[in-house]
Design a protein around this motif. Sequence first.
Motif, short mmCIF file in Angstrom:
data_model
loop_
_atom_site.label_atom_id
_atom_site.label_comp_id
_atom_site.label_asym_id
_atom_site.label_seq_id
_atom_site.Cartn_x
_atom_site.Cartn_y
_atom_site.Cartn_z
N ALA A 92 -0.19 -5.73 -32.66
CA ALA A 92 1.25 -5.90 -32.86
C ALA A 92 2.00 -4.59 -33.13
N PRO A 93 1.52 -3.73 -34.07
CA PRO A 93 2.30 -2.51 -34.34
C PRO A 93 2.42 -1.59 -33.12
N TYR A 94 1.36 -1.53 -32.31
CA TYR A 94 1.37 -0.63 -31.16
C TYR A 94 2.28 -1.15 -30.06
N LEU A 95 2.22 -2.46 -29.83
CA LEU A 95 3.10 -3.03 -28.81
C LEU A 95 4.56 -2.94 -29.23
N ARG A 96 4.79 -3.11 -30.54
CA ARG A 96 6.16 -3.00 -31.04
C ARG A 96 6.67 -1.57 -30.88
N LYS A 97 5.79 -0.61 -31.09
CA LYS A 97 6.15 0.80 -30.92
C LYS A 97 6.49 1.09 -29.46
N PHE A 98 5.76 0.45 -28.54
CA PHE A 98 6.02 0.68 -27.12
C PHE A 98 7.41 0.19 -26.74
N GLY A 99 7.85 -0.91 -27.37
CA GLY A 99 9.25 -1.33 -27.23
C GLY A 99 9.61 -2.04 -25.96
N LYS A 100 8.73 -2.95 -25.49
CA LYS A 100 9.04 -3.74 -24.31
C LYS A 100 9.09 -5.22 -24.67
N PHE A 101 9.87 -5.98 -23.92
CA PHE A 101 10.07 -7.39 -24.22
C PHE A 101 8.83 -8.24 -23.94
N THR A 102 8.11 -7.93 -22.88
CA THR A 102 7.08 -8.84 -22.39
C THR A 102 5.78 -8.09 -22.13
N VAL A 103 4.70 -8.85 -22.03
CA VAL A 103 3.40 -8.26 -21.68
C VAL A 103 3.44 -7.68 -20.26
N PRO A 104 3.99 -8.39 -19.26
CA PRO A 104 4.09 -7.78 -17.93
C PRO A 104 4.90 -6.48 -17.95
N ASP A 105 5.93 -6.41 -18.81
CA ASP A 105 6.71 -5.18 -18.95
C ASP A 105 5.84 -4.04 -19.45
N PHE A 106 5.01 -4.35 -20.45
CA PHE A 106 4.07 -3.35 -20.97
C PHE A 106 3.10 -2.92 -19.89
N VAL A 107 2.52 -3.90 -19.19
CA VAL A 107 1.53 -3.59 -18.15
C VAL A 107 2.17 -2.77 -17.03
N GLY A 108 3.37 -3.18 -16.60
CA GLY A 108 4.04 -2.47 -15.51
C GLY A 108 4.34 -1.03 -15.84
N ASP A 109 4.84 -0.76 -17.06
CA ASP A 109 5.18 0.61 -17.44
C ASP A 109 3.95 1.43 -17.82
N ARG A 110 3.02 0.82 -18.57
CA ARG A 110 1.81 1.56 -18.99
C ARG A 110 0.95 1.92 -17.79
N TYR A 111 0.91 1.03 -16.81
CA TYR A 111 0.07 1.29 -15.64
C TYR A 111 0.90 1.72 -14.43
N TYR A 112 2.16 2.13 -14.69
CA TYR A 112 3.03 2.77 -13.69
C TYR A 112 2.91 2.13 -12.31
N SER A 113 3.02 0.79 -12.27
CA SER A 113 2.77 0.10 -11.01
C SER A 113 3.49 -1.24 -10.96
N LYS A 114 4.26 -1.46 -9.89
CA LYS A 114 4.89 -2.77 -9.67
C LYS A 114 3.83 -3.83 -9.37
N THR A 115 2.74 -3.41 -8.71
CA THR A 115 1.66 -4.36 -8.41
C THR A 115 1.01 -4.85 -9.69
N ALA A 116 0.76 -3.93 -10.62
CA ALA A 116 0.18 -4.32 -11.91
C ALA A 116 1.11 -5.27 -12.65
N ARG A 117 2.42 -4.98 -12.57
CA ARG A 117 3.40 -5.86 -13.22
C ARG A 117 3.35 -7.26 -12.60
N LEU A 118 3.27 -7.31 -11.26
CA LEU A 118 3.24 -8.59 -10.55
C LEU A 118 1.99 -9.39 -10.92
N GLN A 475 -5.36 1.21 -11.04
CA GLN A 475 -6.36 0.58 -10.17
C GLN A 475 -7.34 -0.26 -11.00
N GLY A 476 -7.79 0.32 -12.11
CA GLY A 476 -8.72 -0.40 -12.98
C GLY A 476 -8.09 -1.63 -13.58
N ALA A 477 -6.83 -1.51 -14.04
CA ALA A 477 -6.13 -2.63 -14.68
C ALA A 477 -5.93 -3.78 -13.69
#
Length: 572
Positions: A92-118, A475-477
């Motif tokens: 929780a503290p780390y995700l809150r620090k990242f500051g995104k609304f949703t898990v897909p938002d976190f995945v999309g930005d952390r893994y710099y990929s629209k495919t990962a977000r999808l 790619q790994g994600a």
Amino acid sequence: MDILTWTYIIVGLTFALYIGIAVWARAGSTKDFYVAGGGVSPLANGMATAADWMSAASFISMAGLISFMGYDGSVYLMGWTGGYVLLALLLAPYLRKFGKFTVPDFVGDRYYSKTARLVAVICAIFVSFTYVAGQMRGVGIVFSRFLEVEIETGVVIGMIIVLFYAVLGGMKGITYTQVAQFCVLIFAYMVPAIFISVMLTGNPVPQIGLGSELKEGGYLLDKLDGLLTELGFVAYTDSSKATIDVFFITAALMVGTAGLPHVIVRFFTVPRVKDARKSAGYALVFIAILYTTAPAIGAFGMYNMLSTTSNQPIASMPQWVSNWQKTGLIGVEDKNADGLIQYVQNTEQNELTIDKDIMVLANPEIAQLPNWVVALVAAGGLAAALSTAAGLLLVISTSIAHDLLKKSFTPNISEKQELIAARLAATVAVVVAGYFGINPPGFVAEVVAFAFGLAAASFFPVIIMGIFSKRMNKQGAICGMIIGLVFTIAYIFYFKLAPTIESLNWINPGGNDPERWWFGISPEGIGTLGMLFNFIVSFVVSKFTPPPPIEIQELVEDIRIPRGAGAATAAH
């Protein structure tokens, strides 16, 4: 007054409260709709998180499972409690620090990929729909008994109510509604538990009453062990599950918790990271009240059920049996024509079938508590189911409107259009959820366990490695999420769904046979194996593909120091 009248009064008052709050706290912007404007107090957020967390599975089904499974039912207790601790302290503290609304938002930005977000959006929708099916099933069960309607009608009524305040209020309306729902559900859970504990043991604390001596002599758990073994069942305090299955189910429930999108998003509704930690602590206290009481309710329910039905004349069945027979969730058949109810382990000789999901709801009737207590429990069950259903529907609508439309396909969409899209998505999601509530793949806690397994297999590895591994790349994600989700869905489908669908039962003609499970792991626990596959595939693929960009590695380094406000950045 009779039970039906009390139910209309108490449920009607609580529903009026929920709708009134939704109107008062209706969302006026996407930030209101997604994260309640980010200004919720830690105490209120702790209550809302507890209500979000304590679903129909916790309120209705968990104690029912413990009633019938005894010691084996503790896997749900351990998994869900430990899972929340894992989420609150590790993620929780780390995700809150990242500051995104949703898990897909976190995945999309952390893994710099629209495919990962999808891929993450697809995972979120699968998990949320599986979970919400259990909630709508719980709503249908409550309404079918206490408003004397068909389960299908009950689900439709629940759909209309949750649609109103989820679509109108968004996260802002849901948050303050869930504060009220927590108060209702915890009061409704504790009142009958205290009543029955006093009646059976003379002790007003249910947790202590569980291990106390009965007024009629002998200890409760010893009596239960004796009664059940006489009927051919495993002793209440013994286990019948393989150790590996207990471990895998508990692990799937624990790590699946950490990947549940509707719980994670709650940590973005408070102003600061410090407040997220505080609200997690408050929620843990509130959750513990119910979870430490569930074993007592399960034991009380089973003891009273056996005392009022086993070897009793069918002609003078207790009133609670007759009441629940109308719903189709209890069946009585005098197979040997001796005029007595035989409740035994042998399925060919057993004359009483009881749906596990009714035990908490029927408990006050079995113990012959006042009618207002029976109606209060109905209101509590509805509060638990509707609070979680609303949170899940918000996740689905947010994933579609924000992560798919705004972030992937139509980046120039206006805030007003995005809000309309979110509300339309929530409406469609309610209809689909209602269908699965009417046609569920299992009882409530079992369906919810599948959702946790899917979350464990898809989200947990990419979140944990996204926070703690700078080398983890897109790619790994992507490969890990796909492998984990597909494997887990296929295993659950093969053993749970295919044998129950007449046109598909040729796929697995042996049915859900434990002898054929991989390594003795049940479908409820297979998410742990899917998670391990996800970790392995993600790690291997990331080793043989290019590392993330430097700015992503620096971002990961920054996430691991959960300081600062960490204001949500996904708003416009």
